[in-house]
Write a protein that holds these residues in place. Sequence first.
Motif, mmCIF file in Angstrom:
data_model
loop_
_atom_site.group_PDB
_atom_site.id
_atom_site.type_symbol
_atom_site.label_atom_id
_atom_site.label_comp_id
_atom_site.label_asym_id
_atom_site.label_seq_id
_atom_site.Cartn_x
_atom_site.Cartn_y
_atom_site.Cartn_z
ATOM 1 N N ILE A 88 0.837 -1.203 0.000
ATOM 2 C CA ILE A 88 0.000 0.000 0.000
ATOM 3 C C ILE A 88 0.872 1.253 0.000
ATOM 4 C CG2 ILE A 88 -1.642 1.350 1.380
ATOM 5 C CD1 ILE A 88 -2.831 -1.376 2.328
ATOM 6 N N GLU A 89 1.835 1.292 0.929
ATOM 7 C CA GLU A 89 2.648 2.509 1.069
ATOM 8 C C GLU A 89 3.593 2.723 -0.118
ATOM 9 O OE1 GLU A 89 2.580 3.275 5.864
ATOM 10 O OE2 GLU A 89 4.299 2.181 5.085
ATOM 11 N N ASP A 90 4.028 1.638 -0.759
ATOM 12 C CA ASP A 90 4.894 1.779 -1.938
ATOM 13 C C ASP A 90 4.180 2.508 -3.082
ATOM 14 O OD1 ASP A 90 6.994 0.637 -0.692
ATOM 15 O OD2 ASP A 90 6.913 -1.294 -1.746
ATOM 16 N N SER A 91 2.864 2.482 -3.041
ATOM 17 C CA SER A 91 2.099 3.182 -4.096
ATOM 18 C C SER A 91 2.074 4.691 -3.857
ATOM 19 C CB SER A 91 0.665 2.659 -4.120
ATOM 20 O OG SER A 91 -0.052 3.172 -2.999
ATOM 21 N N GLY A 92 2.470 5.089 -2.652
ATOM 22 C CA GLY A 92 2.383 6.510 -2.286
ATOM 23 C C GLY A 92 1.188 6.807 -1.391
ATOM 24 N N ALA A 93 0.378 5.785 -1.114
ATOM 25 C CA ALA A 93 -0.776 5.988 -0.222
ATOM 26 C C ALA A 93 -0.297 6.202 1.213
ATOM 27 C CB ALA A 93 -1.696 4.771 -0.277
ATOM 28 N N VAL A 94 -1.075 6.948 1.982
ATOM 29 C CA VAL A 94 -0.753 7.201 3.391
ATOM 30 C C VAL A 94 -1.740 6.439 4.265
ATOM 31 C CG1 VAL A 94 -0.618 8.962 5.198
ATOM 32 C CG2 VAL A 94 0.168 9.483 2.882
ATOM 33 N N VAL A 95 -1.195 5.608 5.159
ATOM 34 C CA VAL A 95 -2.050 4.853 6.079
ATOM 35 C C VAL A 95 -1.986 5.518 7.457
ATOM 36 C CG1 VAL A 95 -2.511 2.620 7.143
ATOM 37 C CG2 VAL A 95 -1.653 2.725 4.788
ATOM 38 N N LEU A 96 -3.113 6.015 7.905
ATOM 39 C CA LEU A 96 -3.192 6.670 9.218
ATOM 40 C C LEU A 96 -3.801 5.694 10.211
ATOM 41 C CD1 LEU A 96 -4.733 10.083 8.061
ATOM 42 C CD2 LEU A 96 -2.318 9.627 8.537
ATOM 43 N N GLU A 97 -3.276 5.689 11.441
ATOM 44 C CA GLU A 97 -3.833 4.773 12.453
ATOM 45 C C GLU A 97 -4.532 5.547 13.576
ATOM 46 O OE1 GLU A 97 -0.163 2.875 14.066
ATOM 47 O OE2 GLU A 97 -0.897 3.694 15.968
ATOM 48 N N GLY A 98 -5.569 4.905 14.093
ATOM 49 C CA GLY A 98 -6.254 5.448 15.267
ATOM 50 C C GLY A 98 -7.156 6.649 14.994
#
Lengths: 414, 146
Positions: free
Chosen positions: A346-356
């Motif tokens: 996911i992150e290699d695509s440039g997407a940002v994963v936010l938690e919480g």
Amino acid sequence: MRLSAEEKAMLRGDRGRAVQEALQLQLEVGKFFGAKRFVQVSNVHMMGDIEVMGDAGKSFLERAAQSGAKCAKPTTTNARCVDFAHVERLKQDKNEVRKEQELIACLRRMDVITADTCINYQTIYQPHLGEHVAWGDTGTVIYANSVYGARSNFEAGPAALAAGLTGRVAEYGFHLDEHRRGTFQVNLKADLDDLADWGAVGRIVGASHQDYFAVPVFTGMKRSPTADELKQLGAALASYGSMGMFHMVGVTPEAPTLKAAFGGRKPKEVMTVSNRDLEKVYASYDTQGNPLNLVVFSGPQQSLLEMKQLAALLNGRKVAKGSQLFITTSNGVKSAAKELGYLKAIEDSGAVVLEGVCFYILQNLPQMRVREGWSNLVTNSAKLANIIGAHKFNTILRRTAECVDIACSGRDVR
Amino acid sequence: MKTAKPIRLKRAFGPVVEGEALVSTEGFSPRYDLDRWSGLISRPGHALEGHNIKDKILITPSAKGGIAAGWAFYDIRAKGIAPRAFVFGVTNPVMVQGAVFAGITITEGWSASPYDMIRTGDMVRVDPAKKTLTLISRHKARGKGK
């Protein structure tokens, strides 16, 4: 209301002022709804972040924590408005971020489990049939009532905290059999192949029946829905219709048959939802001539299975130049996704994963929208498409794979 | 002027309050319709867009929005921009929990449509103990010549 000896002692202040005030609040709410007694709850889920509470709410909580008040039952928190690892990138207000940290410390002093997730029903606690709980956000409540057959009303932040402190709630609304019976029938003729389709059903049914006590009974499913599909359906029904419960015949525990779902009553109405109705929903959104440069998977947070699906869809692809893709999930799910390699894809695509966090309550979101030049927000969540309009986004609901295609191309395939 | 017969309310909480009516044909959410710093109804296209709820008796058919409303009422009360009462046609528990927590008068259900009797700007009284909504006086500008 009839009070037990223990409740009378709480009202006298035997367990401290915070518990006394909590029960007083619950008593007034119970009286309003004509409750006859309190029922004990086994689990509490509360919304309490600085964006929704404001300074006044924070001060209230600090006073309660200072008095030594502790939760009597396991109490977890809903999504918050800051992911501390992304404060700089999102240019969030440092002062508000500090307040959010103080708030978390304060909740922990009261023995609140700051899990910061709106998918507690998938990741933390799965109540059983007939179990009384006190949950808020609305998506958690409708899931508890409908899919688990547990019993909860919508509990606002202060009300959930009160339930955590006293270990009980007034018995009204969905704690009572009479409000849990179906009121109208929805025959599903649509194929419903994507998560967004289930949310679209929630929009169609919820928006046309805005009533907390309206309980739709779904029939005609072509297959048994998944937990994530029921999550999208419930979240959208609650968001568009303020609904707290649905039945699905042969699927949910209080609806083994159509007759059982209605508890012997006749449906007030029978409606159908067809593929054509879904297409009308998708066709109702337009770009207003502005760029498609923001795609969000959030509201509710993504489950591990959703993260797996997104990893597969994004694998080897890149988010389009000038576009941004955000995904929100819980700390636990993100950790597992990391271990399993989904996060990297996911992150290699440039997407940002936010938690919480949940995207729509992000601290500073209105300022972020202006700064980043966002006008349109594309999502597979009908709930998010509904509620984020308050921040002046133009929203566009699309199926999951279409959302990913838009993120990677900047163009709508429709 | 002779006062009209009061409207009976189904459920009610809070102290007796009087104030200027702000009448909406559309439901209300303190999170999604309201600017929580000024008290202005800010959502584009809302029936009350541009009106301020501060010190008003807000008469609205339904509750919208989610759980966050519970803290929002306390927040706007502390900021001094809360209405004196919420008079709902139908509401949900979040609104009631939030109003009780904030100490704001709230009611649900009415015996007759208030839209026939009360208009924005009229002075009204909400009496939770008696469960009544009463028109005290017409808005001056509109009342002239009647």
